[in-house]
Design an enzyme around this catalytic site. Structure first.
Site, PDB file in Angstrom:
ATOM      1  N   ARG A  96     -30.336  23.749 -19.262  1.00 34.31           N
ATOM      2  CA  ARG A  96     -30.766  23.952 -17.883  1.00 34.31           C
ATOM      3  C   ARG A  96     -31.857  25.021 -17.790  1.00 34.31           C
ATOM      4  O   ARG A  96     -31.889  25.957 -18.584  1.00 34.31           O
ATOM      5  CB  ARG A  96     -29.550  24.310 -17.010  1.00 34.31           C
ATOM      6  CG  ARG A  96     -28.545  23.169 -16.928  1.00 34.31           C
ATOM      7  CD  ARG A  96     -27.266  23.568 -16.242  1.00 34.31           C
ATOM      8  NE  ARG A  96     -27.489  23.876 -14.841  1.00 34.31           N
ATOM      9  CZ  ARG A  96     -26.539  24.335 -14.031  1.00 34.31           C
ATOM     10  NH1 ARG A  96     -25.314  24.514 -14.491  1.00 34.31           N
ATOM     11  NH2 ARG A  96     -26.803  24.579 -12.774  1.00 34.31           N
TER      12      ARG A  96
ATOM     13  N   ASP B  53     -24.792  21.534  -3.141  1.00 34.42           N
ATOM     14  CA  ASP B  53     -23.741  21.143  -4.081  1.00 34.42           C
ATOM     15  C   ASP B  53     -22.900  19.976  -3.574  1.00 34.42           C
ATOM     16  O   ASP B  53     -22.165  19.357  -4.354  1.00 34.42           O
ATOM     17  CB  ASP B  53     -22.816  22.327  -4.377  1.00 34.42           C
ATOM     18  CG  ASP B  53     -23.441  23.313  -5.344  1.00 34.42           C
ATOM     19  OD1 ASP B  53     -24.325  22.905  -6.129  1.00 34.42           O
ATOM     20  OD2 ASP B  53     -23.061  24.498  -5.306  1.00 34.42           O
TER      21      ASP B  53
ATOM     22  N   GLN C 134     -29.050  31.372  -6.291  1.00 38.77           N
ATOM     23  CA  GLN C 134     -28.911  31.979  -7.610  1.00 38.77           C
ATOM     24  C   GLN C 134     -30.112  32.849  -7.948  1.00 38.77           C
ATOM     25  O   GLN C 134     -29.961  33.967  -8.438  1.00 38.77           O
ATOM     26  CB  GLN C 134     -28.710  30.887  -8.662  1.00 38.77           C
ATOM     27  CG  GLN C 134     -27.374  30.166  -8.561  1.00 38.77           C
ATOM     28  CD  GLN C 134     -27.203  29.116  -9.637  1.00 38.77           C
ATOM     29  OE1 GLN C 134     -28.088  28.883 -10.453  1.00 38.77           O
ATOM     30  NE2 GLN C 134     -26.058  28.463  -9.650  1.00 38.77           N
TER      31      GLN C 134
ATOM     32  N   LYS D 295     -15.833  29.378  -5.509  1.00 39.98           N
ATOM     33  CA  LYS D 295     -16.368  29.737  -6.820  1.00 39.98           C
ATOM     34  C   LYS D 295     -17.459  30.800  -6.709  1.00 39.98           C
ATOM     35  O   LYS D 295     -17.489  31.762  -7.491  1.00 39.98           O
ATOM     36  CB  LYS D 295     -16.906  28.487  -7.526  1.00 39.98           C
ATOM     37  CG  LYS D 295     -17.370  28.752  -8.942  1.00 39.98           C
ATOM     38  CD  LYS D 295     -17.662  27.474  -9.704  1.00 39.98           C
ATOM     39  CE  LYS D 295     -18.882  26.755  -9.178  1.00 39.98           C
ATOM     40  NZ  LYS D 295     -19.412  25.779 -10.157  1.00 39.98           N
ATOM     41  N   SER D 296     -18.371  30.638  -5.755  1.00 39.98           N
ATOM     42  CA  SER D 296     -19.474  31.590  -5.609  1.00 39.98           C
ATOM     43  C   SER D 296     -18.963  33.002  -5.341  1.00 39.98           C
ATOM     44  O   SER D 296     -19.457  33.980  -5.909  1.00 39.98           O
ATOM     45  CB  SER D 296     -20.402  31.152  -4.475  1.00 39.98           C
ATOM     46  OG  SER D 296     -20.994  29.912  -4.758  1.00 39.98           O
TER      47      SER D 296
ATOM     48  N   ARG E 152     -18.945  36.642  -7.735  1.00 38.05           N
ATOM     49  CA  ARG E 152     -19.518  37.898  -7.248  1.00 38.05           C
ATOM     50  C   ARG E 152     -18.472  38.994  -7.142  1.00 38.05           C
ATOM     51  O   ARG E 152     -18.783  40.178  -7.299  1.00 38.05           O
ATOM     52  CB  ARG E 152     -20.202  37.644  -5.900  1.00 38.05           C
ATOM     53  CG  ARG E 152     -21.503  36.822  -6.051  1.00 38.05           C
ATOM     54  CD  ARG E 152     -21.905  36.129  -4.754  1.00 38.05           C
ATOM     55  NE  ARG E 152     -23.213  35.475  -4.843  1.00 38.05           N
ATOM     56  CZ  ARG E 152     -23.412  34.262  -5.365  1.00 38.05           C
ATOM     57  NH1 ARG E 152     -22.384  33.586  -5.870  1.00 38.05           N
ATOM     58  NH2 ARG E 152     -24.624  33.734  -5.385  1.00 38.05           N
TER      59      ARG E 152
ATOM     60  N   GLY F 276     -23.960  27.980 -14.651  1.00 30.64           N
ATOM     61  CA  GLY F 276     -25.311  28.419 -14.355  1.00 30.64           C
ATOM     62  C   GLY F 276     -25.333  29.656 -13.482  1.00 30.64           C
ATOM     63  O   GLY F 276     -26.195  30.529 -13.629  1.00 30.64           O
TER      64      GLY F 276
ATOM     65  N   ARG G 282     -18.939  17.598 -10.324  1.00 32.74           N
ATOM     66  CA  ARG G 282     -19.084  17.083  -8.955  1.00 32.74           C
ATOM     67  C   ARG G 282     -19.320  15.572  -8.943  1.00 32.74           C
ATOM     68  O   ARG G 282     -18.893  14.880  -8.024  1.00 32.74           O
ATOM     69  CB  ARG G 282     -20.196  17.833  -8.232  1.00 32.74           C
ATOM     70  CG  ARG G 282     -19.908  19.331  -8.126  1.00 32.74           C
ATOM     71  CD  ARG G 282     -20.676  20.007  -7.018  1.00 32.74           C
ATOM     72  NE  ARG G 282     -20.544  21.454  -7.118  1.00 32.74           N
ATOM     73  CZ  ARG G 282     -19.509  22.156  -6.660  1.00 32.74           C
ATOM     74  NH1 ARG G 282     -18.507  21.530  -6.060  1.00 32.74           N
ATOM     75  NH2 ARG G 282     -19.467  23.469  -6.788  1.00 32.74           N
TER      76      ARG G 282
ATOM     77  N   LYS H 195     -29.359  20.329 -11.873  1.00 31.14           N
ATOM     78  CA  LYS H 195     -27.995  20.854 -11.869  1.00 31.14           C
ATOM     79  C   LYS H 195     -27.348  20.527 -13.218  1.00 31.14           C
ATOM     80  O   LYS H 195     -28.031  20.280 -14.210  1.00 31.14           O
ATOM     81  CB  LYS H 195     -27.221  20.256 -10.691  1.00 31.14           C
ATOM     82  CG  LYS H 195     -27.687  20.776  -9.326  1.00 31.14           C
ATOM     83  CD  LYS H 195     -27.256  22.213  -9.123  1.00 31.14           C
ATOM     84  CE  LYS H 195     -27.542  22.723  -7.735  1.00 31.14           C
ATOM     85  NZ  LYS H 195     -27.049  24.105  -7.537  1.00 31.14           N
TER      86      LYS H 195
END
Length: 763
Positions: free
Chosen positions: A430, A628, A482, A329-330, A334, A402, A714, A655
């Site tokens: 958040r 995570d 982040q 996902k990260s 990007r 987020g 999660r 989170k």
């Protein structure tokens, strides 16, 4: 059945809308008496025979006496004549001066003008209204009491109208199932010109055009579904639409002019064979139709019907096989961001088609970037360069992501235009000051919401704010990929050098990908620096499998009996492998093979076997590298022999949920003894070990029970893994958000031996 709101309701016009409203009022008991006026005598007769009406007539004066609500449901051009009859009834004493008057017409300014012309000044009971509902068939026989359920009704709250009238009409519409919203009359007419009147006009025009064509018989004979769907509304009442087009002339002509500009643009793109621009237009249109529905309802991207879902899991004790985990996902986030800002074309493979990454993709489409796909994880991004983004005409909706919001804050703070970032209910709670505050030290103008500094975020562009961002040196109080990435991305446009110093190593995907796109990044231990003014160059990005998603299956194999599971080509970036290091400290049997580098990221096949886990004190330097993965590591700790202690993990409390508190609550529900601390958790493991070292994972550790995931993906997946050592069934509520990071999780889990049934509640 409701209590009556009115003594007598008079409906003028028993077409589809009027008759449906009358039926809904009757079925819900909202009026003591119901009468109607209609020039079509058979409709009146049938309505009385059906028991819908207490009385009816073609003449308003015959039935209107004593009515405290009049609903005008006639063509828009006939409304003024109806007002004349109503005024006469008021003058004759048949109606009270404060009788509530409302209509169902799709134009509002002309209704107000007609009332002024007839009454002189607007009646105190006048409440113009418009239900956004309809059907292909019209007339009394097409009526349906449920026509307005879950549909919007727009009411215009005039300054001259009594609060009692507005309140009672709002209550009436809500009582028949409608969602009531208020809107200025002029704004209503402009909006409806675009969303309703223009589509109907185009549908009528297209059918007329094709019917006049020499090959009209073949055209209609072989018309495909798209033609039938688009032109269905041309079967509507011509007289009604004739009146609407004239009544809303100014707004419709304006909408037509704007449409003509867009049509001419598309015509030219086809003539020029401008493939990139045409794909951008078509792609944005396709995505926008879905996107705005989700944005307005704050619902997920990947499931349009299920508003809530739960897992019902039957315990199983063994997992095995070889599986591929979805993309990281990260890195997916990007790849969209840097590919959009690059010069040239970027091809992405392995893109995670989960809701969070789709939110990032949609944001860049909204800012004018042409993106083809996703198609089975493949994307083609036509970069616009460092200064090519365009302002979005609406707030950028980040869904539940987020990462999207925090990283985009850095990019948008440096743009020339203003932006607003918003998200779903969860994301908007958040903390966002953690990125807003350091961006302000660079000269960014960012306004967060409320005392707690949450979204929506309003970002002022550099054209308004003045001078460009300035490079900064920022010492991060807490390691956060982040926050670090947000500042580094802002630094790409800043004057001078931006340096971020982190107390511990955090995931370095941004640094790696910037380098892959040809942007110089200096890494000196925990200090990372970029200098503004450079460029990014498009290329190929291969997204490896996500180790955070793999962690669920790694723990699942380790805690279960006679299990061996291989996860192929998982990203093993050293800033992400904390979960492997922690599991190895707990005595997990994990091995890596087929190690390679893909797109600047290390990958490997990970094989996990049943293990005798032991409790440990988790080293604090590993905490940022597994932030995570801790929810599922808590499940592993519960199955270990002895105590596991986590400290230094305050980040988990902010989170998608307070993951420490929520996991502790769920573990206790399943019979685990655990203690919440300010920055961590102490878990008393219930695992056992044999004297000869044999694996002893057959005994249940968890009981059964009902788990509330607090809509945290999660949390939901972690307790699914717990079922491998459960004595009884586990039900997990609020699992629809699993699609944010791991679409297809339940199916893949069942493939390796688990037994998860997904139940959805469509709303």
């Amino acid at each position: 059945m409701h209590r009556p709101i009115f003594e007598q309701v008079c409906v003028i016009g028993l077409g589809l809308i009027g008759a449906s409203f009358a039926q809904a009022i009757k079925d819900n008991g909202l009026s003591e008496r119901l009468v109607a006026v209609d020039s079509h005598a058979p409709s009146i007769t049938e309505a009385i025979e059906h028991g819908l009406l207490d009385a009816g007539s073609a003449n308003l004066q015959d039935v209107i006496s004593g009515s405290d609500l009049i609903i005008i449901a006639v063509p828009v051009q006939a409304v003024q004549a109806v007002f004349v009859d109503i005024k006469q009834a008021m003058d004759n004493g048949q109606l009270a001066a404060d009788c509530i008057l409302t209509d169902v017409c799709s134009t509002k300014v002309n209704i107000i003008d007609a009332a002024k012309a007839v009454f002189g000044s607007l009646p105190v009971g006048l409440v113009p209204a418009h239900p956004i509902a309809g059907a292909e068939n019209s007339g009394y026989h097409a009526r349906r009491a449920s026509l307005f359920v879950n549909h919007s009704v727009i009411i215009c709250e005039l300054a001259t109208t009594s609060n009692v009238a507005i309140t009672k009409l709002r209550l009436l519409w809500e009582s028949v199932g409608a969602n009531v919203i208020s809107m200025d009359a002029g704004h209503h007419d402009r909006i409806l010109a675009h969303t309703s009147h223009l589509p109907h006009l185009l549908a009528f025009n297209l059918v007329e055009q094709l019917a006049s064509h020499d090959d009209n018989l073949d055209i209609f004979r072989y018309a495909a579904g798209g033609f039938r769907d688009f032109t269905r509304i041309a079967a509507s009442d011509p007289k009604m639409w004739h009146d609407i087009f004239f009544a809303n002339k100014s707004a419709i002509v304006s909408a037509l002019d704007e449409y003509g500009v867009y049509l001419q643009t598309m015509r030219q793109l086809i003539i020029d064979k401008d493939s990139t621009a045409l794909m951008g237009l078509l792609g944005r249109a396709q995505a926008a139709r879905r996107h705005f529905g989700h944005m307005l309802a704050s619902t997920p991207y990947t499931d349009t019907s299920a508003m809530s879902a739960s897992y019902n899991i039957t315990p199983s004790n063994t997992v095995s096989g070889t599986i591929a985990i979805p993309g990281d996902k990260s890195i997916s986030h990007r790849s969209i961001m840097l590919g959009s800002l690059a010069t040239g074309v970027t091809h992405v493979t392995g893109f995670l088609e989960g809701e969070d990454a789709l939110a990032t993709l949609q944001a860049f489409r909204d800012m004018g970037v042409t993106i083809e796909g996703p198609d089975n994880g493949n994307l083609t991004i036509h970069g616009v360069g460092m200064n090519g983004l365009k302002p979005s005409k609406t707030p950028l909706y980040m869904g539940n992501s987020g990462t999207s919001m925090r990283l985009l804050s850095g990019i948008l703070a440096a743009q020339s235009f203003d932006s607003v970032l918003t998200g779903d209910t969860s994301l908007n709670k958040r903390p966002m000051e953690r990125v807003a505050a350091p961006l302000r030290t660079m000269g960014a103008v960012i306004q967060s919401t409320g005392h707690s500094g949450t979204a929506p975020l309003s970002i002022t562009g550099r054209d308004t704010a003045g001078k460009p961002l300035q490079g900064t040196e920022y010492n991060m109080p807490v390691a956060s990929a982040q926050v670090k990435s947000c500042l580094l991305l802002a630094g790409l446009w800043a004057e001078g050098t931006t340096t971020v110093t982190q107390p511990e190593i955090s995931r370095d995907h941004t640094e790696r990908m910037l380098s892959a796109f040809g942007y110089p990044v200096i890494v000196e231990g925990n200090r990372i620096s970029v200098t503004g003014g450079g460029t990014l160059t498009g290329g190929d990005i291969a997204v490896p499998a996500d180790i955070s998603s793999a962690a669920f299956f790694m723990v699942g194999a380790a805690i279960s009996q006679n299990s061996e599971l291989t996860l192929t080509q998982v990203g093993i970036n050293p800033t992400r492998t904390g979960v492997i290091d922690i599991l190895k400290l707990m005595n997990a049997d994990i091995s890596l093979s087929n190690e390679a580098h893909v797109g600047g990221e290390p990958v490997a096949d990970i094989t996990i076997r049943s293990s005798n886990l032991v409790g440990i004190e988790i080293p604090e330097h590993l905490v940022p590298l597994a932030i995570d993965e801790f929810p599922v590591l808590f499940v592993a700790a519960s199955c270990a022999k002895g105590r596991t202690v986590l400290t230094g993990a305050k980040e988990l409390r902010v989170k998608e949920s307070d993951r420490i508190a929520v996991m502790a609550e769920g573990l206790q529900t399943l019979g685990i003894d655990c203690t919440v601390t300010d920055d961590g958790l102490i878990i008393e493991g219930k695992g056992t070990a044999t004297e000869n070292g044999d694996i002893n994972n057959s005994q249940p550790v968890f009981g059964g029970g009902h788990i509330v995931s607090h809509h945290d993906h999660r949390i939901a997946m972690s307790f699914s893994v717990a079922s491998l050592r459960a004595a009884e069934q586990i039900t997990i509520e609020g699992v629809e958000t699993v699609n944010t990071s791991f679409p297809g999780f339940a199916e893949l889990a069942n493939q390796i031996g688990m037994s998860i049934q997904v139940d959805t509640d469509a709303e």
